[in-house]
Design a protein around this motif. Sequence first.
Motif, PDB file in Angstrom:
ATOM      1  N   LYS A 290       0.832  -1.201   0.000  1.00 27.62           N
ATOM      2  CA  LYS A 290       0.000   0.000   0.000  1.00 27.62           C
ATOM      3  C   LYS A 290       0.869   1.253   0.000  1.00 27.62           C
ATOM      4  CE  LYS A 290      -4.121  -1.649   2.460  1.00 27.62           C
ATOM      5  NZ  LYS A 290      -5.085  -1.297   3.551  1.00 27.62           N
ATOM      6  N   SER A 291       0.237   2.375  -0.211  1.00 24.91           N
ATOM      7  CA  SER A 291       0.938   3.644  -0.073  1.00 24.91           C
ATOM      8  C   SER A 291       1.198   3.914   1.400  1.00 24.91           C
ATOM      9  CB  SER A 291       0.112   4.781  -0.665  1.00 24.91           C
ATOM     10  OG  SER A 291      -1.026   5.050   0.150  1.00 24.91           O
ATOM     11  N   VAL A 292       2.199   4.723   1.671  1.00 23.79           N
ATOM     12  CA  VAL A 292       2.505   5.094   3.053  1.00 23.79           C
ATOM     13  C   VAL A 292       1.305   5.777   3.696  1.00 23.79           C
ATOM     14  CG1 VAL A 292       3.888   6.662   4.474  1.00 23.79           C
ATOM     15  CG2 VAL A 292       4.999   5.215   2.758  1.00 23.79           C
ATOM     16  N   GLN A 293       0.655   6.666   2.961  1.00 21.72           N
ATOM     17  CA  GLN A 293      -0.501   7.363   3.505  1.00 21.72           C
ATOM     18  C   GLN A 293      -1.590   6.382   3.922  1.00 21.72           C
ATOM     19  OE1 GLN A 293      -0.959  11.057   3.874  1.00 21.72           O
ATOM     20  NE2 GLN A 293      -2.320   9.996   5.314  1.00 21.72           N
ATOM     21  N   ASP A 294      -1.855   5.383   3.088  1.00 23.54           N
ATOM     22  CA  ASP A 294      -2.886   4.394   3.422  1.00 23.54           C
ATOM     23  C   ASP A 294      -2.492   3.567   4.647  1.00 23.54           C
ATOM     24  OD1 ASP A 294      -4.596   5.191   1.439  1.00 23.54           O
ATOM     25  OD2 ASP A 294      -3.998   3.633   0.016  1.00 23.54           O
ATOM     26  N   ILE A 295      -1.217   3.223   4.748  1.00 22.91           N
ATOM     27  CA  ILE A 295      -0.743   2.456   5.907  1.00 22.91           C
ATOM     28  C   ILE A 295      -0.939   3.256   7.186  1.00 22.91           C
ATOM     29  CG2 ILE A 295       1.326   1.515   7.031  1.00 22.91           C
ATOM     30  CD1 ILE A 295       2.325   0.771   4.179  1.00 22.91           C
ATOM     31  N   VAL A 296      -0.557   4.525   7.152  1.00 21.60           N
ATOM     32  CA  VAL A 296      -0.719   5.380   8.333  1.00 21.60           C
ATOM     33  C   VAL A 296      -2.193   5.547   8.672  1.00 21.60           C
ATOM     34  CG1 VAL A 296      -0.369   7.702   9.264  1.00 21.60           C
ATOM     35  CG2 VAL A 296       1.464   6.584   7.965  1.00 21.60           C
ATOM     36  N   ASP A 297      -3.017   5.792   7.666  1.00 18.95           N
ATOM     37  CA  ASP A 297      -4.456   5.952   7.907  1.00 18.95           C
ATOM     38  C   ASP A 297      -5.054   4.691   8.528  1.00 18.95           C
ATOM     39  OD1 ASP A 297      -4.376   8.501   6.876  1.00 18.95           O
ATOM     40  OD2 ASP A 297      -5.189   7.954   4.913  1.00 18.95           O
ATOM     41  N   ASP A 298      -4.656   3.531   8.004  1.00 22.76           N
ATOM     42  CA  ASP A 298      -5.161   2.258   8.536  1.00 22.76           C
ATOM     43  C   ASP A 298      -4.772   2.090  10.007  1.00 22.76           C
ATOM     44  OD1 ASP A 298      -6.257   1.650   6.093  1.00 22.76           O
ATOM     45  OD2 ASP A 298      -4.720   0.197   5.522  1.00 22.76           O
ATOM     46  N   MET A 299      -3.500   2.386  10.316  1.00 25.61           N
ATOM     47  CA  MET A 299      -3.039   2.236  11.689  1.00 25.61           C
ATOM     48  C   MET A 299      -3.794   3.157  12.639  1.00 25.61           C
ATOM     49  SD  MET A 299       1.106   1.665  11.684  1.00 25.61           S
ATOM     50  CE  MET A 299       1.064   1.486  13.473  1.00 25.61           C
ATOM     51  N   LEU A 300      -3.976   4.395  12.234  1.00 26.94           N
ATOM     52  CA  LEU A 300      -4.638   5.356  13.109  1.00 26.94           C
ATOM     53  C   LEU A 300      -6.115   5.016  13.304  1.00 26.94           C
ATOM     54  CD1 LEU A 300      -3.002   8.650  11.792  1.00 26.94           C
ATOM     55  CD2 LEU A 300      -2.514   7.483  13.949  1.00 26.94           C
ATOM     56  N   THR A 301      -6.768   4.590  12.237  1.00 30.35           N
ATOM     57  CA  THR A 301      -8.176   4.192  12.348  1.00 30.35           C
ATOM     58  C   THR A 301      -8.326   3.000  13.284  1.00 30.35           C
ATOM     59  OG1 THR A 301      -8.688   4.994  10.128  1.00 30.35           O
ATOM     60  CG2 THR A 301     -10.194   3.362  11.073  1.00 30.35           C
ATOM     61  N   GLU A 302      -7.462   2.014  13.107  1.00 33.90           N
ATOM     62  CA  GLU A 302      -7.532   0.822  13.953  1.00 33.90           C
ATOM     63  C   GLU A 302      -7.177   1.157  15.393  1.00 33.90           C
ATOM     64  OE1 GLU A 302      -6.198  -3.164  12.448  1.00 33.90           O
ATOM     65  OE2 GLU A 302      -4.850  -3.028  14.170  1.00 33.90           O
ATOM     66  N   PHE A 303      -6.225   2.058  15.587  1.00 30.14           N
ATOM     67  CA  PHE A 303      -5.834   2.489  16.934  1.00 30.14           C
ATOM     68  C   PHE A 303      -7.037   3.075  17.678  1.00 30.14           C
ATOM     69  CE2 PHE A 303      -4.476   5.850  19.841  1.00 30.14           C
ATOM     70  CZ  PHE A 303      -3.525   5.210  20.613  1.00 30.14           C
ATOM     71  N   VAL A 304      -7.761   3.967  17.026  1.00 32.01           N
ATOM     72  CA  VAL A 304      -8.927   4.611  17.662  1.00 32.01           C
ATOM     73  C   VAL A 304     -10.018   3.577  17.959  1.00 32.01           C
ATOM     74  CG1 VAL A 304     -10.775   6.280  17.328  1.00 32.01           C
ATOM     75  CG2 VAL A 304      -8.433   6.860  16.656  1.00 32.01           C
ATOM     76  N   LEU A 305     -10.285   2.692  16.998  1.00 34.42           N
ATOM     77  CA  LEU A 305     -11.316   1.679  17.214  1.00 34.42           C
ATOM     78  C   LEU A 305     -10.939   0.763  18.374  1.00 34.42           C
ATOM     79  CD1 LEU A 305     -12.144   0.716  13.510  1.00 34.42           C
ATOM     80  CD2 LEU A 305     -13.616   1.955  15.120  1.00 34.42           C
ATOM     81  N   ALA A 306      -9.650   0.359  18.413  1.00 36.72           N
ATOM     82  CA  ALA A 306      -9.187  -0.517  19.491  1.00 36.72           C
ATOM     83  C   ALA A 306      -9.252   0.190  20.829  1.00 36.72           C
ATOM     84  CB  ALA A 306      -7.764  -0.998  19.208  1.00 36.72           C
ATOM     85  N   LYS A 307      -8.858   1.447  20.845  1.00 39.48           N
ATOM     86  CA  LYS A 307      -8.892   2.218  22.096  1.00 39.48           C
ATOM     87  C   LYS A 307     -10.320   2.345  22.602  1.00 39.48           C
ATOM     88  CE  LYS A 307      -7.354   6.622  24.065  1.00 39.48           C
ATOM     89  NZ  LYS A 307      -6.757   7.946  23.766  1.00 39.48           N
ATOM     90  N   ASN A 308     -11.250   2.604  21.699  1.00 43.07           N
ATOM     91  CA  ASN A 308     -12.647   2.740  22.106  1.00 43.07           C
ATOM     92  C   ASN A 308     -13.216   1.408  22.605  1.00 43.07           C
ATOM     93  OD1 ASN A 308     -12.645   5.429  21.433  1.00 43.07           O
ATOM     94  ND2 ASN A 308     -13.525   5.126  19.404  1.00 43.07           N
ATOM     95  N   SER A 309     -12.822   0.325  21.964  1.00 46.30           N
ATOM     96  CA  SER A 309     -13.334  -0.984  22.397  1.00 46.30           C
ATOM     97  C   SER A 309     -12.797  -1.367  23.772  1.00 46.30           C
ATOM     98  CB  SER A 309     -12.974  -2.062  21.376  1.00 46.30           C
ATOM     99  OG  SER A 309     -11.580  -2.300  21.333  1.00 46.30           O
ATOM    100  N   VAL A 310     -11.539  -1.011  24.039  1.00 44.79           N
ATOM    101  CA  VAL A 310     -10.960  -1.302  25.356  1.00 44.79           C
ATOM    102  C   VAL A 310     -11.650  -0.466  26.432  1.00 44.79           C
ATOM    103  CG1 VAL A 310      -8.877  -1.051  26.761  1.00 44.79           C
ATOM    104  CG2 VAL A 310      -8.703  -1.997  24.470  1.00 44.79           C
ATOM    105  N   SER A 311     -11.991   0.777  26.104  1.00 38.88           N
ATOM    106  CA  SER A 311     -12.626   1.657  27.093  1.00 38.88           C
ATOM    107  C   SER A 311     -14.016   1.181  27.468  1.00 38.88           C
ATOM    108  CB  SER A 311     -12.703   3.087  26.551  1.00 38.88           C
ATOM    109  OG  SER A 311     -13.592   3.171  25.446  1.00 38.88           O
ATOM    110  N   LEU A 312     -14.602   0.328  26.601  1.00 42.44           N
ATOM    111  CA  LEU A 312     -15.946  -0.189  26.873  1.00 42.44           C
ATOM    112  C   LEU A 312     -15.929  -1.420  27.781  1.00 42.44           C
ATOM    113  CD1 LEU A 312     -17.478   0.122  23.280  1.00 42.44           C
ATOM    114  CD2 LEU A 312     -17.920   1.595  25.248  1.00 42.44           C
ATOM    115  N   LEU A 313     -14.745  -1.990  28.014  1.00 41.72           N
ATOM    116  CA  LEU A 313     -14.663  -3.207  28.821  1.00 41.72           C
ATOM    117  C   LEU A 313     -14.938  -2.924  30.302  1.00 41.72           C
ATOM    118  CD1 LEU A 313     -11.530  -4.922  27.228  1.00 41.72           C
ATOM    119  CD2 LEU A 313     -13.943  -5.434  26.820  1.00 41.72           C
TER     120      LEU A 313
END
Length: 313
Positions: A290-313
């Motif tokens: 992938k492009s670097v931009q897409d890799i960074v976007d994917d990581m940041l999106t997943e980071f936020v989703l993971a952080k939100n899911s952990v906060s719900l535990l």
Amino acid sequence: MTNRITELFKIDYPIIQAGMIWNSGWRLASAASNAGILGLIGAGSMYPNVLREHIQKCKAATDKPFGVNVPMLYPNIEEIMNIIVDEGVNIVFTSAGNPKTWTSWLQDKGITVVHVVSSVKFALKAQDAGVDAIVAEGFEAGGHNGRDETTTLTLIPMVKEHLKIPLIAAGGIATGRAMLATMILGADAVQVGSRFVASHESSAHEAFKQVVVDAKEGDTQLTLKELAPVRLIKNKFYNEVQELYKKGTSAEELKELLGRARAKRGMFEGDLEDGELEIGQISGLIHNVKSVQDIVDDMLTEFVLAKNSVSLL
């Protein structure tokens, strides 16, 4: 997303693109910096005049901060450091050497210095040497590695326990979930290598990128500890190394087999049989280029989703 590392490097997100040999030229570094993270040029595979060219091209391609990774065991180290100063690079990551050698010299010239370590012992030595931050790299990482085989999950909290300066986690990190996990363990940021090898902007040969994409769990191994531990893809060269071990090899025999420029042949020129193909264990989770931009976007999106899911535990 502001913390000690984003403030130190003046970047938007606490992600560093690793300065890898034969992969991290000016195209990768500038693309990373333009995506809001810190891009690094890998000086370890560059003659001094080539490094100068890459720095100049990177400056032309981005107005964002970027740095240079310098393995201190390479020849022409004084010339390399002088080029970095002459070209106005403000961030240097050092590795494979004593941080006391260059840290003060670089800092006196206004350069931020980060040192890469693989153990608590060397993290403390780097902190005592006055570096501005530390990269603690677990043995999952590709390329040259620590001898103790300490995993990232174990290394980060052990280093954090003793550290006062900012800590960057590395080794086996290619996703937002892994980024969150290491930051929960105490890291201020992550350094990502293997995921950026499989990017359009990486200077790696297309054939090597495909090998990374095709890699499965168990396809890499840490070997050549008698020389300098390195994690690489199992191929014909790797099998020849293992045959020597079966016979009870010596360091000299390993050096003779290794020869010169095997990493260049493998990663840069695409010799998949006889080249040295350095990549991390996380390659088993990398399924596309992938492009670097897409890799960074994917990581940041997943980071936020993971952080939100952990906060719900």
